[in-house]
Design a protein around this motif. Sequence first.
Motif, PDB file in Angstrom:
ATOM      1  N   ALA A   1      92.883   2.047  26.395  1.00 56.36           N
ATOM      2  CA  ALA A   1      93.219   1.379  25.129  1.00 56.36           C
ATOM      3  C   ALA A   1      92.831  -0.096  25.157  1.00 56.36           C
ATOM      4  CB  ALA A   1      94.710   1.530  24.836  1.00 56.36           C
ATOM      5  N   GLN A   2      92.837  -0.689  26.358  1.00 55.55           N
ATOM      6  CA  GLN A   2      92.467  -2.115  26.504  1.00 55.55           C
ATOM      7  C   GLN A   2      90.960  -2.274  26.718  1.00 55.55           C
ATOM      8  OE1 GLN A   2      94.803  -4.911  26.979  1.00 55.55           O
ATOM      9  NE2 GLN A   2      96.388  -3.549  26.229  1.00 55.55           N
ATOM     10  N   GLY A   3      90.227  -1.162  26.638  1.00 60.41           N
ATOM     11  CA  GLY A   3      88.768  -1.222  26.737  1.00 60.41           C
ATOM     12  C   GLY A   3      88.229  -1.252  28.159  1.00 60.41           C
ATOM     13  N   HIS A   4      89.076  -0.935  29.168  1.00 60.71           N
ATOM     14  CA  HIS A   4      88.585  -0.921  30.552  1.00 60.71           C
ATOM     15  C   HIS A   4      87.887   0.413  30.845  1.00 60.71           C
ATOM     16  CE1 HIS A   4      90.749  -4.536  31.681  1.00 60.71           C
ATOM     17  NE2 HIS A   4      91.871  -4.032  31.202  1.00 60.71           N
ATOM     18  N   PRO A   5      86.664   0.387  31.373  1.00 55.09           N
ATOM     19  CA  PRO A   5      86.071   1.642  31.844  1.00 55.09           C
ATOM     20  C   PRO A   5      86.981   2.222  32.925  1.00 55.09           C
ATOM     21  CG  PRO A   5      84.473  -0.162  31.899  1.00 55.09           C
ATOM     22  CD  PRO A   5      85.806  -0.775  31.613  1.00 55.09           C
ATOM     23  N   THR A   6      87.383   3.479  32.765  1.00 48.06           N
ATOM     24  CA  THR A   6      88.432   4.032  33.641  1.00 48.06           C
ATOM     25  C   THR A   6      87.992   5.360  34.262  1.00 48.06           C
ATOM     26  OG1 THR A   6      90.100   2.964  32.256  1.00 48.06           O
ATOM     27  CG2 THR A   6      90.874   4.744  33.682  1.00 48.06           C
TER      28      THR A   6
ATOM     29  N   GLY B   1     104.279  -1.488  43.774  1.00 53.06           N
ATOM     30  CA  GLY B   1     104.816  -1.646  42.422  1.00 53.06           C
ATOM     31  C   GLY B   1     105.904  -0.648  42.116  1.00 53.06           C
ATOM     32  N   ALA B   2     106.658  -0.940  41.079  1.00 56.86           N
ATOM     33  CA  ALA B   2     107.660   0.004  40.589  1.00 56.86           C
ATOM     34  C   ALA B   2     107.675  -0.092  39.069  1.00 56.86           C
ATOM     35  CB  ALA B   2     109.033  -0.320  41.162  1.00 56.86           C
ATOM     36  N   ILE B   3     107.666   1.066  38.447  1.00 51.39           N
ATOM     37  CA  ILE B   3     107.612   1.111  36.975  1.00 51.39           C
ATOM     38  C   ILE B   3     109.025   1.340  36.452  1.00 51.39           C
ATOM     39  CG2 ILE B   3     106.579   2.279  34.984  1.00 51.39           C
ATOM     40  CD1 ILE B   3     104.373   3.297  36.921  1.00 51.39           C
ATOM     41  N   MET B   4     109.479   0.435  35.595  1.00 54.67           N
ATOM     42  CA  MET B   4     110.877   0.510  35.145  1.00 54.67           C
ATOM     43  C   MET B   4     111.011   1.117  33.739  1.00 54.67           C
ATOM     44  SD  MET B   4     112.198  -0.519  37.850  1.00 54.67           S
ATOM     45  CE  MET B   4     113.812  -0.090  37.225  1.00 54.67           C
TER      46      MET B   4
ATOM     47  N   HIS C   1     103.025  -1.517  26.627  1.00 53.07           N
ATOM     48  CA  HIS C   1     103.700  -2.497  25.765  1.00 53.07           C
ATOM     49  C   HIS C   1     104.041  -3.742  26.587  1.00 53.07           C
ATOM     50  CE1 HIS C   1     104.109   0.144  22.319  1.00 53.07           C
ATOM     51  NE2 HIS C   1     104.319   1.111  23.194  1.00 53.07           N
ATOM     52  N   PRO C   2     103.800  -4.939  26.042  1.00 57.28           N
ATOM     53  CA  PRO C   2     104.045  -6.151  26.827  1.00 57.28           C
ATOM     54  C   PRO C   2     105.502  -6.347  27.219  1.00 57.28           C
ATOM     55  CG  PRO C   2     103.351  -6.686  24.568  1.00 57.28           C
ATOM     56  CD  PRO C   2     103.242  -5.213  24.722  1.00 57.28           C
ATOM     57  N   ASP C   3     106.446  -5.761  26.468  1.00 55.56           N
ATOM     58  CA  ASP C   3     107.855  -5.953  26.828  1.00 55.56           C
ATOM     59  C   ASP C   3     108.364  -4.885  27.799  1.00 55.56           C
ATOM     60  OD1 ASP C   3     107.688  -4.034  24.953  1.00 55.56           O
ATOM     61  OD2 ASP C   3     109.294  -4.767  23.648  1.00 55.56           O
ATOM     62  N   SER C   4     107.472  -4.028  28.288  1.00 57.84           N
ATOM     63  CA  SER C   4     107.884  -3.096  29.343  1.00 57.84           C
ATOM     64  C   SER C   4     107.935  -3.869  30.663  1.00 57.84           C
ATOM     65  CB  SER C   4     106.908  -1.923  29.447  1.00 57.84           C
ATOM     66  OG  SER C   4     105.630  -2.395  29.761  1.00 57.84           O
ATOM     67  N   VAL C   5     108.578  -3.294  31.684  1.00 60.29           N
ATOM     68  CA  VAL C   5     108.745  -4.036  32.939  1.00 60.29           C
ATOM     69  C   VAL C   5     108.132  -3.258  34.113  1.00 60.29           C
ATOM     70  CG1 VAL C   5     110.397  -5.010  34.581  1.00 60.29           C
ATOM     71  CG2 VAL C   5     110.807  -5.233  32.122  1.00 60.29           C
ATOM     72  N   PHE C   6     107.162  -3.903  34.757  1.00 59.19           N
ATOM     73  CA  PHE C   6     106.550  -3.385  35.983  1.00 59.19           C
ATOM     74  C   PHE C   6     106.841  -4.402  37.083  1.00 59.19           C
ATOM     75  CE2 PHE C   6     103.303  -0.026  34.897  1.00 59.19           C
ATOM     76  CZ  PHE C   6     103.718   0.171  33.593  1.00 59.19           C
ATOM     77  N   LEU C   7     107.450  -3.945  38.176  1.00 58.80           N
ATOM     78  CA  LEU C   7     107.797  -4.847  39.281  1.00 58.80           C
ATOM     79  C   LEU C   7     106.694  -4.808  40.337  1.00 58.80           C
ATOM     80  CD1 LEU C   7     111.494  -3.631  39.730  1.00 58.80           C
ATOM     81  CD2 LEU C   7     110.668  -5.532  38.315  1.00 58.80           C
ATOM     82  N   TYR C   8     106.422  -5.987  40.938  1.00 60.68           N
ATOM     83  CA  TYR C   8     105.396  -6.045  41.984  1.00 60.68           C
ATOM     84  C   TYR C   8     105.883  -6.857  43.171  1.00 60.68           C
ATOM     85  CZ  TYR C   8     102.307  -4.241  38.428  1.00 60.68           C
ATOM     86  OH  TYR C   8     101.753  -3.444  37.466  1.00 60.68           O
TER      87      TYR C   8
ATOM     88  N   LEU D   1      96.789  -6.210  35.617  1.00 54.41           N
ATOM     89  CA  LEU D   1      98.100  -5.545  35.701  1.00 54.41           C
ATOM     90  C   LEU D   1      98.797  -5.537  34.337  1.00 54.41           C
ATOM     91  CD1 LEU D   1      99.350  -7.125  39.075  1.00 54.41           C
ATOM     92  CD2 LEU D   1      98.540  -4.779  38.738  1.00 54.41           C
ATOM     93  N   LEU D   2      98.568  -6.597  33.562  1.00 49.06           N
ATOM     94  CA  LEU D   2      99.218  -6.691  32.246  1.00 49.06           C
ATOM     95  C   LEU D   2      98.749  -5.595  31.290  1.00 49.06           C
ATOM     96  CD1 LEU D   2      99.326 -10.571  31.776  1.00 49.06           C
ATOM     97  CD2 LEU D   2     101.310  -9.034  31.758  1.00 49.06           C
ATOM     98  N   SER D   3      97.602  -4.973  31.587  1.00 53.77           N
ATOM     99  CA  SER D   3      97.139  -3.855  30.741  1.00 53.77           C
ATOM    100  C   SER D   3      98.147  -2.713  30.779  1.00 53.77           C
ATOM    101  CB  SER D   3      95.800  -3.302  31.243  1.00 53.77           C
ATOM    102  OG  SER D   3      94.827  -4.296  31.222  1.00 53.77           O
ATOM    103  N   MET D   4      98.866  -2.586  31.914  1.00 54.66           N
ATOM    104  CA  MET D   4      99.826  -1.482  32.042  1.00 54.66           C
ATOM    105  C   MET D   4     101.165  -1.833  31.394  1.00 54.66           C
ATOM    106  SD  MET D   4      99.084  -0.075  35.907  1.00 54.66           S
ATOM    107  CE  MET D   4      98.813  -1.611  36.754  1.00 54.66           C
ATOM    108  N   GLY D   5     101.497  -3.140  31.372  1.00 56.57           N
ATOM    109  CA  GLY D   5     102.779  -3.565  30.808  1.00 56.57           C
ATOM    110  C   GLY D   5     103.196  -4.904  31.401  1.00 56.57           C
ATOM    111  N   GLY D   6     104.343  -5.407  30.961  1.00 53.96           N
ATOM    112  CA  GLY D   6     104.830  -6.711  31.428  1.00 53.96           C
ATOM    113  C   GLY D   6     105.026  -6.724  32.933  1.00 53.96           C
ATOM    114  N   THR D   7     104.727  -7.856  33.567  1.00 59.37           N
ATOM    115  CA  THR D   7     104.802  -7.936  35.030  1.00 59.37           C
ATOM    116  C   THR D   7     105.958  -8.832  35.482  1.00 59.37           C
ATOM    117  OG1 THR D   7     103.309  -9.815  35.034  1.00 59.37           O
ATOM    118  CG2 THR D   7     102.297  -7.656  35.335  1.00 59.37           C
TER     119      THR D   7
END
Length: 287
Positions: free
Chosen positions: A19-24, A112-115, A123-130, A144-150
Motif C-alpha cells: 500500500a505504501q508502494g514498496h516492491p514486496t 519487534g512486537a506487534i501490539m 495505521h500510524p496510531d498502531s503500536v509496534f515495539l522495537y 518500519l513506519l510503513s507497518m505502523g507507529g513505532t
Amino acid sequence: MTVIGLGPMGVALAEAFLAQGHPTTVWNRTPKKGDGLVAKGARRVDTISEAVSASKFVVVCLKDYDAMYAVLDPADEALSGRVLVNHSSGIPEQARNAAIWAAHKGVDYLDGAIMVPPQAVGHPDSVFLYSGPQSLFEAHEKTLLSMGGTRYLGTDPSLAVLYNTALLSLMYSSLQGFLHAAALVGSANVRVTTFAEIAIGWFLPSVVNPYLLMEAPDIDKGNYPGDRGNMVMNMTALDHIFHTSKEQGISSDLPEQLKKLAENAISAGYGDRNFMAVIELLKNPSK
Ligand code: NDP
C-alpha cells in the motif's frame, strides 16, 4: 521488502508495504496463502534463499522463534548483510539468543512486537515495539513506519518481547477484573453493556488511570505513603469484595488472591503503607 511468514499478521504487514508502494517479495511454507498478495502486486518466490536475497530489509512474522530458525537456516549464505526485523512472538531469552544468532550470521537484527491486530496494521496510531541497536532502528525507522507507529525501547534486544508480555499480562488481568466485576453486578441482573458504560466509560479513565499515573513516580522511588489510605484499610475493602462475591454466588477466587497479597504485605511490615506497596512482594515473592 521481503516478508517471510504469511499468517494473518504477515499478510497484513505485506499489504501495508504494498500500500505504501514498496516492491514486496513474499515467502510462506504454505505458498497459497500468498495468492491475495500476488494479486495486489507482491512477488512470490519458491525458496527461502530467493526471498532473503531479494531485499536488504527482511521482515519475519512466524509463529515463534523456533519456526524462524527452521525457516531461515536453509538461507544461511543469503542472510549476511541483511536487516532482519523479527515480529515472531516469544520470551525474552529467545530474543536475546536470536540477537546472538543474528550477529554470528552477520545480520543486522531488530526484535519487534506487534501490539495491534492485523486489521490495524498500516495505521500510524498502531503500536509496534522495537529493541536492538538504536542506530539500526533510526536508520530504518521510515521503512518500519510503513507497518505502523513505532516505539523504540532500548538496546537490550529482549525489551520488545518483555514489554509485550507485560502489556499482555496487564490486558488479561484487566479483563479478569472487568469480568469479575461484571459477574458481580450481573448477579443482580445488570447487563454487561449497562455496567460497561460506568466501568469503562467513566471509572477506568477518570479514576483508575489518573491514579496509576499519579502513583507511578512514587512506586519508582519505593515510596508508599499511607496517610490517605493504608494497607489495613484496603484489606477491609478486599474483604467486602470477597464476602459480597460469596454472598452473590459468584467466584471469589480473584478477591481471595488479592486479599492474600494484602495480608502478606501486612505481615511483611507494609500495614501502614498504601496498596501500591504490594509491588515489593511481587518483585520479591520470598519477602
Ligand atoms: P501464526 O502465529 O499462526 O503464525 C503463522 C505463520 O507461521 C505462518 O506463516 C505459518 O506457516 C508459520 N509457521 C508456523 N510454524 C511453522 C514452522 N514450523 N515452519 C515454518 N513456518 C511455520 O499467525 P499470525 O500471522 O497471526 O502471527 C504471526 C506472529 O505475529 C505470531 O508470533 C503472533 O504471536 C504475532 N502476532 C499476531 C497477532 C494477531 O492478531 N494475529 C497480533 C500480534 C502479534 P504456514 O502458513 O505454512 O502454516
